[in-house]
Design an enzyme around this catalytic site. Sequence first.
Site, PDB file in Angstrom:
ATOM      1  N   LEU A 232      53.360  35.805  40.705  1.00 24.78           N
ATOM      2  CA  LEU A 232      52.628  34.964  40.928  1.00 24.78           C
ATOM      3  C   LEU A 232      53.160  33.712  40.596  1.00 24.78           C
ATOM      4  O   LEU A 232      52.750  32.061  41.419  1.00 24.78           O
ATOM      5  CB  LEU A 232      51.417  35.006  39.202  1.00 24.78           C
ATOM      6  CG  LEU A 232      50.602  36.066  39.634  1.00 24.78           C
ATOM      7  CD1 LEU A 232      49.473  36.773  37.950  1.00 24.78           C
ATOM      8  CD2 LEU A 232      49.927  36.007  40.941  1.00 24.78           C
ATOM      9  N   GLY A 233      53.968  33.177  39.693  1.00 25.40           N
ATOM     10  CA  GLY A 233      55.254  32.035  39.846  1.00 25.40           C
ATOM     11  C   GLY A 233      56.181  32.095  38.729  1.00 25.40           C
ATOM     12  O   GLY A 233      56.486  33.256  37.943  1.00 25.40           O
ATOM     13  N   GLY A 235      59.367  29.921  37.131  1.00 26.99           N
ATOM     14  CA  GLY A 235      58.952  28.049  35.859  1.00 26.99           C
ATOM     15  C   GLY A 235      60.936  28.500  34.960  1.00 26.99           C
ATOM     16  O   GLY A 235      61.390  29.578  35.201  1.00 26.99           O
ATOM     17  N   GLY A 236      60.691  27.553  34.262  1.00 22.23           N
ATOM     18  CA  GLY A 236      62.181  27.250  33.330  1.00 22.23           C
ATOM     19  C   GLY A 236      62.422  28.924  31.998  1.00 22.23           C
ATOM     20  O   GLY A 236      62.686  29.179  32.141  1.00 22.23           O
ATOM     21  N   GLY A 238      60.557  31.980  32.683  1.00 23.28           N
ATOM     22  CA  GLY A 238      60.709  32.989  33.217  1.00 23.28           C
ATOM     23  C   GLY A 238      60.206  33.184  35.187  1.00 23.28           C
ATOM     24  O   GLY A 238      59.621  31.959  35.273  1.00 23.28           O
ATOM     25  N   VAL A 240      56.380  35.136  36.437  1.00 21.84           N
ATOM     26  CA  VAL A 240      54.939  36.348  35.644  1.00 21.84           C
ATOM     27  C   VAL A 240      54.057  37.006  36.569  1.00 21.84           C
ATOM     28  O   VAL A 240      54.663  36.485  38.256  1.00 21.84           O
ATOM     29  CB  VAL A 240      53.469  34.511  35.536  1.00 21.84           C
ATOM     30  CG1 VAL A 240      52.618  35.198  35.793  1.00 21.84           C
ATOM     31  CG2 VAL A 240      54.333  33.578  34.744  1.00 21.84           C
ATOM     32  N   LYS A 254      53.907  38.073  31.754  1.00 16.33           N
ATOM     33  CA  LYS A 254      55.068  36.966  31.747  1.00 16.33           C
ATOM     34  C   LYS A 254      56.182  37.809  31.371  1.00 16.33           C
ATOM     35  O   LYS A 254      56.344  38.158  29.705  1.00 16.33           O
ATOM     36  CB  LYS A 254      54.311  36.115  31.018  1.00 16.33           C
ATOM     37  CG  LYS A 254      56.103  35.326  30.517  1.00 16.33           C
ATOM     38  CD  LYS A 254      54.561  34.210  29.728  1.00 16.33           C
ATOM     39  CE  LYS A 254      56.657  32.870  29.329  1.00 16.33           C
ATOM     40  NZ  LYS A 254      55.507  31.982  28.545  1.00 16.33           N
ATOM     41  N   ASP A 349      53.617  21.911  26.749  1.00 19.30           N
ATOM     42  CA  ASP A 349      54.049  21.992  28.045  1.00 19.30           C
ATOM     43  C   ASP A 349      53.091  22.122  28.874  1.00 19.30           C
ATOM     44  O   ASP A 349      51.997  22.140  29.375  1.00 19.30           O
ATOM     45  CB  ASP A 349      54.821  22.641  28.066  1.00 19.30           C
ATOM     46  CG  ASP A 349      55.407  23.093  29.546  1.00 19.30           C
ATOM     47  OD1 ASP A 349      56.159  21.517  29.938  1.00 19.30           O
ATOM     48  OD2 ASP A 349      55.759  24.104  30.182  1.00 19.30           O
TER      49      ASP A 349
END
Length: 557
Positions: A232-233, A235-236, A238, A240, A254, A349
């Site tokens: 799904l996504g 990022g820094g 990890g 998801v 996640k 964040d």
Amino acid sequence: MFLWLLQVWSYNNCSYAFVGEQDRISNLSDFSDPNFADQVPIVLDFAIGNQSCVEARNSNAYLCQPNTSCSNNTDGGSRGYRCSCLDGYKGNPYLHPGCIDINECEDPNLNDCDGNATCTNTPGNFTCSCNEHYGGDGRECTPQASPISVIKLSLGLSFGFVSLLIGVIWIYSCINRRKLIKLREQFFQQNGGLLMKQKISSIEGTSAESSKIFTAEELKKATNNYAENRILGRGGYGVVYKGILPDQSVVAIKKSKVMDANQVEQFINELLIVTQVNHRNVVKLLGCCFESEVPELVYEYIPNGTLSEHIHKTLSRLTLENRLRIAAEAAGALSYLHSAASIPIIHRDVKSANILLDSNYVAKMADFGASRLVPLDQTQVTTLVQGTLGYLDPEYFHTGQLNEKSDVYSFGVVLAELLTGKNPICLERTPGERNLATYFLVSMKENRLYQILEPQVVKEGTLEQLQAIAELVKRCLYVKSEERPTTKEVAMELESLRKYRKHPWVNQQSHEESESLLSDEAPTDLYALSIGPSTGDISVQYSFDSSTTFPLNKSFN
């Protein structure tokens, strides 16, 4: 040959005679030896007629019978011939019916067949053939499997090999499974799984009781072994993944990259608080898994993506009403985290990518990966700087002092993003426009904010409403945290701005006047707003220009 006649006794006139080889008699005294006759070989040497074999065959006087051989006589120079039975035959070669076949198979001494062979008599000879299941020339036979036996043996060996191979694979799998189980048990203890179980069991009457501890195998199946099409996504923190549980419920899983082994207890305590968060505008944590190398968190799945995607990447444009509603819901969620949770939680964040929209486009604050719990007796916590460029509180960035007002600054950037439709950081813009927060405030100070607002926002909002929203954004972006409003105040003001409506009996700005906001000229007093009581010149705002070494959109983790 010589015929000898001898008188045996002097008192007896009887005598005897014997035939012996003449060359063996060397002295007459030999005859006085009664055993001499037994020592002299008897030789019968004869020949028939005075014709050779060839001559006799051409005449009617040939005496050799069938199955015989004829040989010319060569003794003493005399002529004639002799008949003899062929090999494998016996009898009188001169008399009818002649020589007859010898059955060698009846006498083991006459044949050399192997004990595992069958002897077969033939005219003048015999043959040997090995018995069934034996092979060889008959004289020597060795055991030999039958074709059926060979097939059975081959099948047996094949099945045996396959069974052995399956057995080895099964044993290898069992060993690996045991290793994996031990490794997962090690991770479970190392990541604080036992501690989490103990703390959950000690809490009664809270939502923490419903939090589930998932196994690694459950999450592996739910994500189809963490397939790429389930992501799904990224990022820094990890990745998801979208997961489907056995009951067909959809979740977001996640999977973090790192875990600080020295802060396990603190992580469990913070995780326990997050499991108790229960707010309609906060993504609910459903459970966690401690059997992986790093803990995995399971959240409720929010289907309509992120606010960032709806602002920047979709063709459908959000109305001003929806923007204000989503902003109010997100601010309400932050207010809950800051003040209503059992222990205050600072998100750290806040950004449009961490505000999700559910099936009804209700805002859900997500991603507590960088969240930090604040002890009740403290207003500030010193931490390593974490956040995302463009949203990061400059005071927190320079001092490392974290408080709830750091989330307020980040939320102010989200509000500016909602009003302008621009990214918080964009290196493709001019140096003065690269940082949205700075660009927004400078535009307000120079009375040209209308130039950077989205046209749809300008058309749908009134001057007073847009002016009030811009003022709220400015207050959230104050450099000094104590001068910023609380998230509760932000939420309340956004709710009031949502309810702002035109009254039909009051002279309001005409549609043409609203459209004039898009022109190059605007009333000189429009957005003539001060930067703030203590911010001074706008140059004190931090900005990231071309000399900045931080990469775009990188999170400080």
